[in-house]
Structures are given as C-alpha cells and as structure tokens.
Design a protein around this motif. Structure first.
Motif, short mmCIF file in Angstrom:
data_model
loop_
_atom_site.label_atom_id
_atom_site.label_comp_id
_atom_site.label_asym_id
_atom_site.label_seq_id
_atom_site.Cartn_x
_atom_site.Cartn_y
_atom_site.Cartn_z
N ASP A 24 7.71 -15.01 -0.78
CA ASP A 24 8.19 -13.96 -1.42
C ASP A 24 7.17 -13.04 -1.28
OD1 ASP A 24 7.01 -13.91 -4.47
OD2 ASP A 24 7.50 -16.07 -3.59
N VAL A 25 7.39 -11.72 -1.62
CA VAL A 25 6.55 -10.65 -1.62
C VAL A 25 6.07 -10.51 -3.17
CG1 VAL A 25 6.49 -8.23 -1.15
CG2 VAL A 25 8.22 -9.35 0.04
N GLN A 26 4.66 -10.36 -3.15
CA GLN A 26 4.20 -10.09 -4.69
C GLN A 26 4.31 -8.62 -4.84
OE1 GLN A 26 3.20 -12.96 -6.10
NE2 GLN A 26 3.87 -13.89 -4.35
N ARG A 72 -4.93 -3.07 -7.64
CA ARG A 72 -5.54 -3.50 -6.37
C ARG A 72 -5.11 -4.58 -5.73
NH1 ARG A 72 -11.27 -5.43 -7.65
NH2 ARG A 72 -10.27 -7.42 -7.72
N ASP A 73 -4.65 -5.65 -5.90
CA ASP A 73 -4.41 -6.97 -5.38
C ASP A 73 -3.03 -6.77 -5.04
OD1 ASP A 73 -7.16 -7.61 -5.62
OD2 ASP A 73 -6.97 -8.89 -7.17
N ALA A 74 -2.04 -6.34 -5.52
CA ALA A 74 -0.60 -6.37 -5.40
C ALA A 74 -0.36 -6.15 -3.89
CB ALA A 74 0.20 -5.58 -6.41
N GLN A 75 0.87 -7.00 -3.43
CA GLN A 75 1.01 -6.75 -2.03
C GLN A 75 1.81 -5.32 -1.84
OE1 GLN A 75 3.28 -10.12 -0.30
NE2 GLN A 75 3.57 -9.27 1.52
N LEU A 76 2.91 -5.07 -2.85
CA LEU A 76 3.56 -3.98 -2.98
C LEU A 76 3.48 -3.47 -4.29
CD1 LEU A 76 6.77 -4.73 -0.71
CD2 LEU A 76 4.88 -3.21 -0.17
N MET A 77 3.15 -2.27 -4.62
CA MET A 77 3.12 -1.54 -5.86
C MET A 77 3.91 -0.50 -5.89
SD MET A 77 1.34 -1.20 -8.58
CE MET A 77 1.41 -0.16 -10.01
N TYR A 78 4.90 -0.29 -6.98
CA TYR A 78 5.93 0.63 -7.25
C TYR A 78 5.62 1.31 -8.41
CZ TYR A 78 8.28 -1.49 -3.35
OH TYR A 78 8.80 -1.89 -2.32
N TRP A 79 5.41 2.76 -8.57
CA TRP A 79 5.10 3.45 -9.51
C TRP A 79 6.03 4.67 -9.62
CZ3 TRP A 79 0.84 7.54 -10.10
CH2 TRP A 79 0.21 8.02 -8.70
N GLN A 97 -3.41 -1.73 0.18
CA GLN A 97 -1.88 -2.19 0.68
C GLN A 97 -0.85 -1.20 0.23
OE1 GLN A 97 -1.36 -6.76 0.68
NE2 GLN A 97 -2.82 -6.52 -1.00
N PRO A 98 0.36 -1.12 0.61
CA PRO A 98 1.42 -0.37 0.45
C PRO A 98 1.75 0.11 -0.97
CG PRO A 98 1.92 -1.89 2.21
CD PRO A 98 0.88 -2.50 1.60
N SER A 99 1.74 1.29 -1.14
CA SER A 99 2.48 1.55 -2.58
C SER A 99 3.54 2.77 -2.44
CB SER A 99 0.92 2.43 -3.21
OG SER A 99 -0.19 1.63 -3.42
#
Length: 312
Positions: A24-26, A72-79, A97-99
C-alpha cells in the motif's frame, strides 16, 4: 526432493505475489477530513495517517520535531494549502516526495469570503472578526461540499494507482463506490435539512459556507471570538441584541470546548446551544468516515433547529 523443492518454490512465489498485492501507499494528510476521504479510496489496501491530533486547530498549530519527520518521510502528502495550514509551507518545501495542495485541484467548487458577507456576519463587531476569514480570502473549508470530496478522491485514486499499480483496480473500484455513496448522501442530506430551512442559527466560526451552499442553508451571523478572550461589554451587548432580534434560535460552537461567551450571550434568551464538528475529530478513518462526518453535521443542525418553533 525435487517435488518438495518445487512445491516450496510455488508456495514462496505465491506468498511473494500476495505480499506485493497487499503493498500500500504510505499516505499522510494534514487534517482528519482529508484522511477520511483517503481512507475511502484506500479501503482494503492500506490506512492513511493524519498529522494533526484530535482537537488541534489547522489555523494555529505548532509542529513538533516528530511532526516534521512525518511530513518529510511520507510517501504521499495531502494538505489543503497555505491559506489553511500556514504552519506547513516551510516544511513542505523540504519534502522530496510528492505533495498535493488540495486547494489547487482543477474541478473544485471554491468559495471566497466577500465584503458584504463579512459585514453582515459580524455586524457591530466586524473590526474584531477572525483574521483567517478576511474578505476576499479563500474559504478553505472546501471538504464540506460533496462535489469537492469527489474531486479530491479522484486525485487520490490516480496518485495511489500510479504509486501502487498492483492495487490500481482496487483503488478505482473504491473510488467508484465512494462516488455512488456520495450521490446517496447528497440526496439524503437535502431531504433532511429541507425541514429546517429558514430557522435562524449563529456560529462561532465561519466554517460552514460550503455545506450551506450545497444544501440551501444560511447562518444568521458569526460571533467571531479569538480563542477564549472575553470581549468587552459593548461587544457582548451588540451580539445579544442580534440574538434578541432573531428570536428562538440555535447557537453552535465547535469541539473541544464551548466558548465561555456562549452562556453569557444566551442567558435568559430563547436560544439552544449545540455543537457542530466540521473536522470530524473523533471519527474513525474508514471507508464511510466522510459520509459520517457530513451526516453528523446534518443531524446536529436539524436536531437543534428542529426543536425551535415553526417560522411563519
């Protein structure tokens, strides 16, 4: 021995394939509502994490060192974006990594605070209104419109599928199921709130414009209070006058606390105090979490307003 070895190889291959399918995606989201949407898309594959703890304000949060590491470490970040989480831009700039800043997505139905609305909402104390909701600024509570939730979920499903192609079919199936549930949710909420349209209510935080626009509601005013600072007597008198003019009404605060001002304002008036939670702070991040958030808002509104006398 060769037969046993072959069987062992087959079993190992099967286990490896199964593990790959469960990859799964983190995912990390800044706030709970985005986590709820991500959970619907990841259902059965993974569980998204959320940065802010329950009860924390996305307007005024202080990042801890452990929070910075998680971002910093999350594979995908959403805000949502800098207009909401103004504590995040500097940390986000350090990510490799992508945000995704949700407010920039194409297809969203965005709203802005305007001068006329601000003057009407804050009345005699417009000069003291929350600086986060200045006229002309983006209304960042965009998740409270199901149309926007659908756009957000679609972007997440595309991102998850690209990062984890082995589970792409599951993400797309979850997205389709979420879309169908949103259609049912929309119809259900429209029918529910139709019974209380026109009944007056006031809020302590101008967070509900998207929900109101979607379902034909409108608050009568905003009692904007900065934290627990008690306003002066003139300010309180002006707010009480607005409540007296409205007659029987509801006044909604937000968790985790009821402003001390609420009881002062409503003492001796035909006003019901209740709570609205636009963040879903205590909800479980599962496939139906977003619908529960919206259902709860509708229930809290209609329960309080439904107890008021019928309007002429």
């Amino acid at each position: 021995m060769s037969r046993v070895y072959s069987i062992a190889c087959l079993l190992l291959t099967s286990l490896l394939c199964s593990a790959a399918a469960r990859a799964d995606v983190q995912v990390l989201t800044s706030i709970k509502p985005l986590q709820l949407i991500a959970a619907a898309v990841q259902d059965g594959v993974g569980k998204p994490d959320v940065l802010l703890p329950p009860g924390a304000s996305p307007h005024h949060y202080a990042l801890r060192p452990s929070d910075i590491r998680r971002v910093r470490d999350a594979q995908l970040m959403y805000w949502v974006g800098p207009e909401l989480e103004n504590f995040l831009p500097r940390v986000m700039a350090q990510r490799e990594q992508p945000s995704v800043a949700i407010q920039s997505l194409t297809g969203l139905q965005l709203q802005h605070f305007d001068e006329e609305h601000a003057d009407d909402a804050h009345g005699a104390h417009a000069d003291e209104h929350d600086h986060d909701h200045q006229p002309g600024s983006l209304d960042v509570h965009l998740w409270l419109n199901p149309v926007n939730a659908q756009v957000i979920a679609a972007r997440m499903a595309a991102d998850f599928s690209a990062a984890d192609p082995d589970n792409a079919a599951r993400y797309q199936a979850n997205l389709a199921a979420f879309d169908e549930r949103l259609k049912a949710l929309n119809a259900r909420l429209k029918a529910r709130v139709a019974t209380v349209k026109g009944k007056p209510y006031f809020v302590f935080h101008e967070a509900y414009n998207y929900f109101e626009h979607a379902y034909g509601l409108e608050h009568a005013g905003v009692f904007s209070v900065l934290g627990e600072v008690q306003p002066g007597a003139k300010h309180v008198d002006a707010m009480r006058e607005r409540l007296q003019e409205a007659g029987p009404a509801c006044v909604f605060s937000e968790p985790p606390f009821v402003p001390r001002l609420a009881k002062t304002l409503t003492a001796g008036l035909p006003v019901n105090l209740a709570v609205l939670d636009p963040m879903g702070a205590e909800l479980t991040a599962d496939a139906s979490g977003y619908e529960t958030l919206m259902d709860n808002l509708a229930s809290e509104l209609t329960q309080c307003l439904g107890d008021l006398p019928a309007t002429n």
